[in-house]
Scaffold this motif. Sequence first.
Motif, PDB file in Angstrom:
ATOM      1  N   ASN A  86      -7.030   2.460   9.175  1.00  0.00           N
ATOM      2  CA  ASN A  86      -5.695   3.141   9.987  1.00  0.00           C
ATOM      3  C   ASN A  86      -4.712   3.726   8.682  1.00  0.00           C
ATOM      4  O   ASN A  86      -4.071   4.668   9.083  1.00  0.00           O
ATOM      5  CB  ASN A  86      -4.982   2.409  10.780  1.00  0.00           C
ATOM      6  CG  ASN A  86      -3.827   3.138  11.729  1.00  0.00           C
ATOM      7  OD1 ASN A  86      -4.012   4.347  11.713  1.00  0.00           O
ATOM      8  ND2 ASN A  86      -2.794   2.595  12.072  1.00  0.00           N
ATOM      9  N   ASP A 120      -0.760   0.520  15.140  1.00  0.00           N
ATOM     10  CA  ASP A 120      -1.562  -0.861  14.500  1.00  0.00           C
ATOM     11  C   ASP A 120      -1.567  -2.025  15.420  1.00  0.00           C
ATOM     12  O   ASP A 120      -2.737  -2.520  15.640  1.00  0.00           O
ATOM     13  CB  ASP A 120      -0.493  -1.375  13.322  1.00  0.00           C
ATOM     14  CG  ASP A 120      -0.958  -0.594  11.952  1.00  0.00           C
ATOM     15  OD1 ASP A 120      -1.945   0.049  11.984  1.00  0.00           O
ATOM     16  OD2 ASP A 120       0.025  -0.488  11.142  1.00  0.00           O
ATOM     17  N   THR A 123      -4.274  -1.171  17.829  1.00  0.00           N
ATOM     18  CA  THR A 123      -5.605  -1.236  17.198  1.00  0.00           C
ATOM     19  C   THR A 123      -6.048  -2.586  17.011  1.00  0.00           C
ATOM     20  O   THR A 123      -7.080  -3.230  17.310  1.00  0.00           O
ATOM     21  CB  THR A 123      -5.484  -0.688  15.796  1.00  0.00           C
ATOM     22  OG1 THR A 123      -5.102   0.754  15.723  1.00  0.00           O
ATOM     23  CG2 THR A 123      -6.732  -0.873  14.971  1.00  0.00           C
ATOM     24  N   GLY A 168      -5.408   3.981  18.847  1.00  0.00           N
ATOM     25  CA  GLY A 168      -5.275   2.623  18.449  1.00  0.00           C
ATOM     26  C   GLY A 168      -6.568   2.024  19.185  1.00  0.00           C
ATOM     27  O   GLY A 168      -7.368   1.109  18.388  1.00  0.00           O
TER      28      GLY A 168
END
Length: 234
Positions: A86, A120, A123, A168
Amino acid sequence: MAGLAESGSNPDVDLLYDINGLAGSTPHWFDRGVAFVGEYGLLLAMVLVVLWCWSTVRRRGGDEAASAVAGLVWAPLAAGIAVLVNVPIRGFVQRPRPFLDHQGLDVLVSGKTDYSFVSDHATITMAIGVGLFVTNRRFGLLGIALAMLEGFCRVYMGVHYPTDVVGGFALGTAVALLLSPPAMLMLTPLMKAVDRSPRAGVLIRRRPTGDDRDAVVPEPRSASSSEAERDLAA
């Protein structure tokens, strides 16, 4: 973007306002709770789910214990790899946080100065959830449900667009699934080697204790054995 939100022609921004707007109609303590859960609580919950699944696998043992533990090791590793992937994505897209471009959002956490796409938190949680699903569907479904809740919380908190969360989820799922075969090829033999270790093997499966060995009931002696003993005694 603000004009698009006002005209209703951008579903992403509209959904952001709809979900984040719930924060204005709830008690302050509830908003603080969602902020804590969305920032830290669900990440901790994912760790606990992985440990719970590991404890279950270890207790059951069996021939597939080593490969199951290898899958559990892969789940957090997949999350870490997805976050690294990412980094260049964020740098390439360079999408500002939604509260920087749109007015009237209730931002429940401060200090968010990095880019928004992709999330994040979404993810990490989805990568762990999908990684768990590959190993154990029951715990995997629980992990995926927690990841979905994490995504909702990030939009509710006003720090991500819905598409940041969807991105994500896609990134975490892709890394966990696509890299799973080579990862398992490396991790499974390693876990089997750990299983053969007299000390570290307890990480793979529960070893029988002294009480377990004492609890073993000896098999009944057969009639032929008793007759042979009597003949020898005679």
